[in-house]
Design a protein around this motif. Structure first.
Motif, PDB file in Angstrom:
ATOM      1  N   ARG A 159     -30.605  75.083-107.335  1.00 35.10           N
ATOM      2  CA  ARG A 159     -30.685  73.758-106.702  1.00 35.10           C
ATOM      3  C   ARG A 159     -30.287  73.841-105.242  1.00 35.10           C
ATOM      4  O   ARG A 159     -29.462  74.670-104.869  1.00 35.10           O
ATOM      5  CB  ARG A 159     -29.741  72.789-107.411  1.00 35.10           C
ATOM      6  CG  ARG A 159     -30.269  72.346-108.746  1.00 35.10           C
ATOM      7  CD  ARG A 159     -29.310  71.375-109.400  1.00 35.10           C
ATOM      8  NE  ARG A 159     -29.730  71.147-110.781  1.00 35.10           N
ATOM      9  CZ  ARG A 159     -28.950  70.630-111.711  1.00 35.10           C
ATOM     10  NH1 ARG A 159     -27.714  70.309-111.418  1.00 35.10           N
ATOM     11  NH2 ARG A 159     -29.396  70.450-112.921  1.00 35.10           N
ATOM     12  N   PRO A 160     -30.839  72.940-104.397  1.00 37.91           N
ATOM     13  CA  PRO A 160     -30.447  72.920-102.991  1.00 37.91           C
ATOM     14  C   PRO A 160     -28.970  72.523-102.862  1.00 37.91           C
ATOM     15  O   PRO A 160     -28.426  71.857-103.745  1.00 37.91           O
ATOM     16  CB  PRO A 160     -31.334  71.844-102.367  1.00 37.91           C
ATOM     17  CG  PRO A 160     -32.263  71.374-103.410  1.00 37.91           C
ATOM     18  CD  PRO A 160     -31.868  71.939-104.716  1.00 37.91           C
ATOM     19  N   SER A 186     -27.428  70.502 -97.354  1.00 41.95           N
ATOM     20  CA  SER A 186     -28.798  70.317 -96.883  1.00 41.95           C
ATOM     21  C   SER A 186     -29.387  69.015 -97.420  1.00 41.95           C
ATOM     22  O   SER A 186     -30.168  68.350 -96.736  1.00 41.95           O
ATOM     23  CB  SER A 186     -29.661  71.528 -97.247  1.00 41.95           C
ATOM     24  OG  SER A 186     -29.639  71.751 -98.625  1.00 41.95           O
ATOM     25  N   LEU A 187     -28.994  68.609 -98.629  1.00 41.11           N
ATOM     26  CA  LEU A 187     -29.476  67.321 -99.147  1.00 41.11           C
ATOM     27  C   LEU A 187     -28.944  66.170 -98.298  1.00 41.11           C
ATOM     28  O   LEU A 187     -29.657  65.199 -98.032  1.00 41.11           O
ATOM     29  CB  LEU A 187     -29.047  67.137-100.602  1.00 41.11           C
ATOM     30  CG  LEU A 187     -29.835  67.953-101.631  1.00 41.11           C
ATOM     31  CD1 LEU A 187     -29.232  67.777-103.021  1.00 41.11           C
ATOM     32  CD2 LEU A 187     -31.300  67.535-101.643  1.00 41.11           C
ATOM     33  N   ALA A 218     -30.956  65.863 -95.246  1.00 33.78           N
ATOM     34  CA  ALA A 218     -32.275  65.289 -95.525  1.00 33.78           C
ATOM     35  C   ALA A 218     -32.196  63.786 -95.752  1.00 33.78           C
ATOM     36  O   ALA A 218     -33.168  63.067 -95.551  1.00 33.78           O
ATOM     37  CB  ALA A 218     -32.878  65.954 -96.757  1.00 33.78           C
ATOM     38  N   MET A 263     -33.794  68.792 -90.309  1.00 38.78           N
ATOM     39  CA  MET A 263     -34.267  69.789 -91.265  1.00 38.78           C
ATOM     40  C   MET A 263     -34.004  71.208 -90.773  1.00 38.78           C
ATOM     41  O   MET A 263     -33.848  72.135 -91.567  1.00 38.78           O
ATOM     42  CB  MET A 263     -35.756  69.597 -91.562  1.00 38.78           C
ATOM     43  CG  MET A 263     -36.075  68.276 -92.241  1.00 38.78           C
ATOM     44  SD  MET A 263     -34.827  67.734 -93.419  1.00 38.78           S
ATOM     45  CE  MET A 263     -35.128  68.867 -94.757  1.00 38.78           C
ATOM     46  N   TRP A 264     -33.942  71.354 -89.457  1.00 36.53           N
ATOM     47  CA  TRP A 264     -33.567  72.652 -88.900  1.00 36.53           C
ATOM     48  C   TRP A 264     -32.128  72.967 -89.295  1.00 36.53           C
ATOM     49  O   TRP A 264     -31.779  74.090 -89.676  1.00 36.53           O
ATOM     50  CB  TRP A 264     -33.754  72.605 -87.384  1.00 36.53           C
ATOM     51  CG  TRP A 264     -33.361  73.859 -86.685  1.00 36.53           C
ATOM     52  CD1 TRP A 264     -34.042  75.036 -86.675  1.00 36.53           C
ATOM     53  CD2 TRP A 264     -32.176  74.059 -85.908  1.00 36.53           C
ATOM     54  NE1 TRP A 264     -33.355  75.960 -85.931  1.00 36.53           N
ATOM     55  CE2 TRP A 264     -32.223  75.394 -85.448  1.00 36.53           C
ATOM     56  CE3 TRP A 264     -31.097  73.244 -85.548  1.00 36.53           C
ATOM     57  CZ2 TRP A 264     -31.214  75.919 -84.651  1.00 36.53           C
ATOM     58  CZ3 TRP A 264     -30.102  73.766 -84.760  1.00 36.53           C
ATOM     59  CH2 TRP A 264     -30.167  75.096 -84.324  1.00 36.53           C
ATOM     60  N   ALA A 295     -30.695  71.774 -91.992  1.00 34.52           N
ATOM     61  CA  ALA A 295     -30.736  72.061 -93.427  1.00 34.52           C
ATOM     62  C   ALA A 295     -31.183  73.498 -93.664  1.00 34.52           C
ATOM     63  O   ALA A 295     -30.691  74.180 -94.560  1.00 34.52           O
ATOM     64  CB  ALA A 295     -31.682  71.082 -94.118  1.00 34.52           C
ATOM     65  N   HIS A 296     -32.113  73.969 -92.846  1.00 32.57           N
ATOM     66  CA  HIS A 296     -32.608  75.340 -92.973  1.00 32.57           C
ATOM     67  C   HIS A 296     -31.491  76.341 -92.694  1.00 32.57           C
ATOM     68  O   HIS A 296     -31.349  77.342 -93.409  1.00 32.57           O
ATOM     69  CB  HIS A 296     -33.771  75.551 -91.998  1.00 32.57           C
ATOM     70  CG  HIS A 296     -34.385  76.905 -92.102  1.00 32.57           C
ATOM     71  ND1 HIS A 296     -34.194  77.864 -91.147  1.00 32.57           N
ATOM     72  CD2 HIS A 296     -35.165  77.456 -93.058  1.00 32.57           C
ATOM     73  CE1 HIS A 296     -34.843  78.964 -91.514  1.00 32.57           C
ATOM     74  NE2 HIS A 296     -35.441  78.734 -92.659  1.00 32.57           N
ATOM     75  N   GLU A 312     -29.263  76.439 -95.754  1.00 34.55           N
ATOM     76  CA  GLU A 312     -29.881  77.148 -96.878  1.00 34.55           C
ATOM     77  C   GLU A 312     -29.980  78.654 -96.610  1.00 34.55           C
ATOM     78  O   GLU A 312     -29.717  79.469 -97.493  1.00 34.55           O
ATOM     79  CB  GLU A 312     -31.283  76.594 -97.156  1.00 34.55           C
ATOM     80  CG  GLU A 312     -31.287  75.202 -97.764  1.00 34.55           C
ATOM     81  CD  GLU A 312     -30.746  75.167 -99.188  1.00 34.55           C
ATOM     82  OE1 GLU A 312     -31.151  76.023 -99.987  1.00 34.55           O
ATOM     83  OE2 GLU A 312     -29.910  74.295 -99.479  1.00 34.55           O
TER      84      GLU A 312
END
Lengths: 489, 97
Positions: free
Chosen positions: B28-29, B33-34, B37, B79-80, B82-83, B86
């Motif tokens: 799962r993420p 990061s969630l 998002a 999102m960058w 979040a990347h 991750e």
């Protein structure tokens, strides 16, 4: 040369270049099923970006976005929000889908359901809902080609002729080069789309109002309610906006072709990086909106909003630019139509016909059957588009609400161990039935909330409830503790 | 295809401790990061009644349109982030991001 000839020449040149690129895209590769459907899982970030952008910017975006801005006003802003948020969702979903796809050799969405839930009837149902949703979408693209080419060519090429030529060309390049053709024709199409969007979005307001700011000032003065929600519609308010944005952003990658595009990527990280930059391409749509809003005051009272943009363009632009708009418009319809045909044909041959009727078929025979299906589906779409009815857009929206019902099965299938096959099966059937019933009986929006979203909520509740009372999927007979486990040697 | 499966299987044999503790489902993420998002979702979707108006105009655009355009450009930044979260997590696990 007369304007019509100049126009026609540019349209034909663009379509010819696009088709040639498509036919040559396969190179000398042997086009087996894996190459044809997922390009051997070898696309880097740039090609994945182009393939996905090619799928998103359909004629629905081109004519529909401007048409909605023209006829409905404010509610059309949902398009900008849902596309951006669909990429946010894809940042999480697609790499996971890719990962299991790579491990288990999955090529289609239906494969995913078949392997995860171990039930070929569920997989066949997913297949059927997907194909049924494609038909109106394909028909809409072809109708779009007809409209764009006939308006842009000053009616020299009729709608039927334009649609027939487009179908023949796109069937040819799909059969020759599969998904590679789609990605490479997108290169041509996307470059042209950016040129067209910028020239219309800046050109039309500039010509009639002296600038974009002046255009919005005039519009805000003349139609103060047009630019906010519910705009010119009676019931598309904020509740509708939130529910529709959620429905469409969650459902966007549930379209079988969008889902399948994930498998073309070289790595999971390609998909993550792609999801980061994709929203920026949405900015080109903003310019289409500018043009759509400008036409509200330039040509008020048009019955068909979808024609607003092209009518104004024909009155304002030089013939060569109109030709580029026509050519870009034609490719904008052909690229998505090509991927719909490819996906629907693969689904039919690999996930419907083979498992249910001819389990002994080899992959080579499946590939041949898929190519034959491409021709049949292309002709079906063409026939429907020629004798089309006006209920098309409502059918497309039903299709959208339909494919979104796959979401619980995909999300829980990936991340939960507890979800069960009967749960997903019941949820899917009830979700699709509810969405179809509410929408075809004109109960959308219901209490101000999008009907598809209500169906999705119901679907989720049923999947959860039924899963709690049924045993989890067991795969002991195939030697794995869970479908996603690697097979142990 | 086969290569991928083989390498994966060998890794499982060699490094059993590094396998996900929740064998079965896909990883799962992370919460981080969630959360990142959730920012664009809040800004572009849930908060619609706060920004759906014409005035004040932003650079000549109605406020709602200007707001959304602004967030189309800000959401890649989220999102960058979040990347980065991750990728760091995957590297810690010993994988290739």
């Amino acid at each position: 040369m007369s304007p019509a000839v100049i126009c026609l020449t540019s349209i034909l040149c663009i379509v010819a270049v696009g088709t040639t690129v498509g036919l040559l895209a396969g190179g000398r590769r042997k086009m087996d099923l894996e190459q044809w459907t997922v390009a051997g899982r070898g696309f880097g970030a740039v090609l994945v970006f182009l393939l996905m952008a090619g799928e998103v910017y359909t004629t629905f975006a081109f004519l529909g976005a401007s048409g909605w801005a023209y006829s409905s006003g404010g509610p059309t802003l949902y398009v900008l929000a849902y596309l951006t948020l669909a990429y946010v969702v894809s940042f999480f979903l697609l790499p996971s889908i890719w990962e299991v796809g790579r491990k288990l050799g999955i090529q289609t969405q239906s494969d995913f359901f078949a392997l995860r839930y171990g039930n070929r009837y569920l997989a066949a149902l997913v297949c059927l809902v997907g194909i049924a949703s494609f038909v109106p979408y394909l028909q809409l693209q072809l109708t779009g080609v007809g409209i764009i080419v006939s308006v842009a060519s000053f009616d020299v090429i009729g709608r039927t002729a334009a649609m027939t030529i487009a179908v023949v060309l796109l069937v040819a390049f799909v059969i020759a080069s599969g998904v590679r053709a789609v990605a490479w024709v997108s290169v041509v199409k996307d470059v042209l789309m950016v040129i067209v969007a910028l020239s219309m979005g800046i050109g039309i307001p500039l010509q009639y109002f002296g600038g974009i700011g002046a255009m919005f000032a005039a519009l805000a003065h003349a139609r103060p309610t047009h630019l906010t929600m519910p705009g010119a519609t009676p019931n598309l308010g904020h509740a509708w906006y939130v529910s529709t944005v959620l429905l469409t952003s969650l459902g966007f990658y549930m379209w079988p072709h969008a889902f399948g595009a994930a498998f073309t990527a070289k790595s999971a990280d390609t998909l993550r990086r792609n999801a980061i930059v994709m929203p920026l391409y949405t900015l080109t749509l903003v310019f289409i909106f500018f043009a759509g809003f400008a036409t509200v005051l330039v040509r008020p009272g048009l019955a068909n909003g979808d024609l607003a943009l092209l009518t104004v363009a024909r009155g304002s632009f030089p013939p060569w630019l109109l030709g580029i708009i026509g050519g870009a418009g034609a490719l904008t319809a052909m690229v998505p139509a090509a991927i719909f045909l490819l996906t629907a044909a693969t689904l039919f041959a690999k996930n419907f016909y083979r498992p249910l009727f001819a389990p002994a078929m080899t992959d080579g025979q499946v590939a041949t059957l898929a190519r034959i299906t491409v021709v049949i589906l292309g002709l079906t779409g063409l026939t429907l588009a020629i004798f089309s009815s006006t209920t098309l857009v409502s059918l497309l929206l039903v299709g959208y609400a339909g494919v979104t019902q796959f979401f619980p099965g995909v999300l829980l299938g990936l991340y939960s161990k507890r979800v069960t096959t009967p749960g997903v099966f019941t949820g899917l059937v009830v979700g699709v039935a509810t969405a179809v019933f509410l929408m075809l009986s004109h109960r959308d929006p219901l209490f101000g909330v999008s009907a598809g979203f209500l169906a999705l909520c119901l679907n989720f509740s049923i999947v959860t409830a039924v899963s709690l009372f049924t045993p989890a999927v067991s795969c002991k007979e195939c030697g794995r503790s869970h479908p996603w486990e690697l097979e142990r040697a | 295809m086969c290569d991928g499966v083989d390498t994966g299987a060998k890794m499982n044999v060699l490094k059993p401790a590094r396998r996900s503790q929740r064998a079965g489902a896909v990883r799962r993420p992370s919460i981080g990061s969630l959360f990142l998002a959730l920012i664009p979702f809040t800004a572009m979707c849930f908060s619609v009644s706060l920004w759906d108006r014409i005035d004040p105009m932003l650079l000549g655009l109605p406020f709602n349109l200007g707001w959304l355009i602004c967030w189309i450009m800000l959401s890649p930044i989220c999102m960058w982030g979040a990347h980065a979260v991750e990728a760091a997590r995957i590297r810690r696990r010993g994988g290739i991001p």
